[in-house]
Design an enzyme around this catalytic site. Structure first.
Site, PDB file in Angstrom:
ATOM      1  N   GLY A   1      32.894  49.360  66.448  1.00  0.00           N
ATOM      2  CA  GLY A   1      32.860  49.408  64.994  1.00  0.00           C
ATOM      3  C   GLY A   1      33.476  48.155  64.412  1.00  0.00           C
TER       4      GLY A   1
ATOM      5  N   GLY B   1      34.999  46.379  60.359  1.00  0.00           N
ATOM      6  CA  GLY B   1      35.301  46.618  58.957  1.00  0.00           C
ATOM      7  C   GLY B   1      36.369  45.673  58.460  1.00  0.00           C
TER       8      GLY B   1
ATOM      9  N   PHE C   1      39.623  45.606  58.699  1.00  0.00           N
ATOM     10  CA  PHE C   1      40.657  45.169  59.631  1.00  0.00           C
ATOM     11  C   PHE C   1      40.115  44.140  60.594  1.00  0.00           C
ATOM     12  CE2 PHE C   1      44.632  45.983  61.921  1.00  0.00           C
ATOM     13  CZ  PHE C   1      44.334  45.482  63.176  1.00  0.00           C
TER      14      PHE C   1
ATOM     15  N   VAL D   1      36.478  46.612  66.493  1.00  0.00           N
ATOM     16  CA  VAL D   1      37.026  47.466  67.542  1.00  0.00           C
ATOM     17  C   VAL D   1      36.081  47.415  68.731  1.00  0.00           C
ATOM     18  CG1 VAL D   1      37.805  49.769  68.186  1.00  0.00           C
ATOM     19  CG2 VAL D   1      38.068  48.988  65.832  1.00  0.00           C
TER      20      VAL D   1
ATOM     21  N   LYS E   1      41.498  47.011  68.998  1.00  0.00           N
ATOM     22  CA  LYS E   1      41.258  46.664  67.601  1.00  0.00           C
ATOM     23  C   LYS E   1      41.754  45.246  67.369  1.00  0.00           C
ATOM     24  CE  LYS E   1      41.985  49.831  64.483  1.00  0.00           C
ATOM     25  NZ  LYS E   1      42.677  50.739  63.528  1.00  0.00           N
TER      26      LYS E   1
ATOM     27  N   ASP F   1      45.698  58.759  54.237  1.00  0.00           N
ATOM     28  CA  ASP F   1      44.285  58.384  54.347  1.00  0.00           C
ATOM     29  C   ASP F   1      43.551  59.331  55.290  1.00  0.00           C
ATOM     30  OD1 ASP F   1      42.133  56.848  53.569  1.00  0.00           O
ATOM     31  OD2 ASP F   1      42.397  55.353  55.146  1.00  0.00           O
TER      32      ASP F   1
END
Length: 422
Positions: A99, A101, A103, A106, A127, A222
């Protein structure tokens, strides 16, 4: 709060640690000094926080920061070299991408028992921080501090970290079934059985109850389907603690902070005032319960206006079994407990109450959900399956499948932030 267009930004804080933000950790590199008292011992149910002083974790040098973290956590966390993480992910090969995004990315990796003494051979999730991110270091450090101390069966295990010059990475246990978000909303996924949905709800509730049960509670802030990861046996592991905060003591007190979270999950009082309590997490949990019941996302702008918010759409149907079958996930095809679904719906309704004081506490939620495991009255045996499918279609829930989610395991819905000061 404005909805972001980016697919996943698990760490979205726009501000450094400040007195106004009242973050739990102090004078970290790239951050201003906070007056929060973060050296207090937290005696949560075992496994619990250890006594740890954060005051020396403010040095900007990655070498000194590594020394501080190693001294604080010892053998509990591995300090990896960047070259090692490149090797186990084949230089962060796109074929290993899980994945991406806000940050960064990953990647899946594989470690053998020769990499580090005491580290068993296993798959891991690595990550990698986007070095262009403004606040990545802050949330990276928050993640190391929280998960370096927190140990619970329903929290993802942090194996280690990497801090070299500007590079920041985290290494977690690999969760083979990915996120709950993907299982609920990806068109290609197999529908989760009722018993599995209930198991997931219980596991997530236990994770939050553990966090809230500390002497000084930890507010997750979150909680959402993309942060609920699933092991091979559907054991829940909560992930991404970059926005978590040390909470107030006592159920009637709160922390005032800038609003950070994900659109559709954040409690209304938190959005409007910045007042954050453990009951804010309970509201988010209620939203996820509705997603488990209906198979719909918390927010969906592609639907008619009255159906875009899951709470507004579902609330009128939550008080009776007859009405509930109009919105129950049609992919369950009647294979769910009528009594169990009704009790879960009533619980969800209580969790998303506009008044925080009317929301139950997480231990009570765990107890309620565990009692539902004993119900065996399947809707299909009660003659409700066909009616459920027809009613669901009338109410805009397609019987053919899910809304299509974006991305693979670990891909996130976009958290949103507000610069509103309280």
């Amino acid at each position: 709060m404005k909805e972001s267009s980016q697919p996943w930004k698990p760490f979205t804080a726009k501000y450094c640690c400040s007195v106004e933000d009242q973050t739990f950790f102090g004078n970290f590199s790239r951050c201003r000094t906070s007056k929060s008292d973060i050296s207090k011992n937290i005696n949560a149910p075992a496994p619990s926080f250890r006594r740890l002083s954060f005051s020396d974790l403010s040095r900007s040098s990655s070498t000194r920061l590594n020394e501080d973290l190693a001294q604080s956590f010892g053998p509990d966390l591995y300090d990896f070299q960047l070259s090692e993480l490149r090797a186990i992910t084949q230089n962060f090969c796109s074929n290993f991408l899980l994945g991406e995004g806000g940050f960064g990315t990953v990647h899946k990796g594989y470690v053998d028992d020769n990499l580090r003494q005491g580290l068993k051979a296993q798959a891991v999730a690595v990550k990698l921080l986007d070095i262009e991110g403004l606040q990545g270091h802050r949330e990276w450090l928050a993640e190391v501090i929280f998960l370096g101390q927190l140990r619970h069966p329903n929290l993802v295990k942090l194996i280690g970290y990497c801090c070299e010059e500007e590079e920041r990475l985290l290494v977690y246990e690999f969760m083979p079934r990915g996120s709950l978000e993907n299982h609920l909303f990806k068109r290609i996924s197999v529908s989760l059985p009722w018993s599995t949905r209930l198991k997931i709800a219980i596991g997530a509730a236990k994770g939050l109850a553990f966090l809230h049960g500390a002497e000084k509670p930890v507010i997750y802030r979150d909680f959402k389907t993309s942060n609920v990861l699933l092991d091979s046996d559907f054991t829940v592991k909560l992930s991404d603690f970059g926005l978590a905060k040390m909470g107030p003591e006592g159920s009637d007190t709160h922390v005032t902070t800038r609003v950070m979270g994900t659109y559709g999950y954040a409690a209304p009082e938190y959005v409007s005032t910045g007042h954050l309590t453990t009951k804010s997490d309970v509201f988010s949990f209620g939203v996820v319960l509705l997603e488990l019941l209906t198979g719909r996302r918390a927010t969906d702008k592609s639907r008619p206006k009255r159906e875009q918010n899951i709470i507004d759409w579902a609330k009128p149907y939550l008080t009776s079994s007859r009405r509930l079958r109009c919105i129950i996930d049609p992919r369950l095809a009647g294979q769910y407990s009528v009594k169990g679904a009704k009790q879960m719906a009533l619980l969800a309704r209580q969790c998303v109450s506009l008044n925080p004081k009317d929301r139950p506490k997480m231990p009570s939620i765990v107890e309620t959900l565990e009692a539902l495991q004993h119900y065996k009255d399947m809707a299909v045996a009660c003659g409700q399956a066909q009616a459920s499918t027809k009613s669901a279609t009338r109410n805009g829930v397609s019987s053919g499948g899910r809304l299509e989610g974006r991305g693979a395991s670990y891909r996130k819905s976009a958290p949103v932030t507000s610069s509103k000061k309280t």
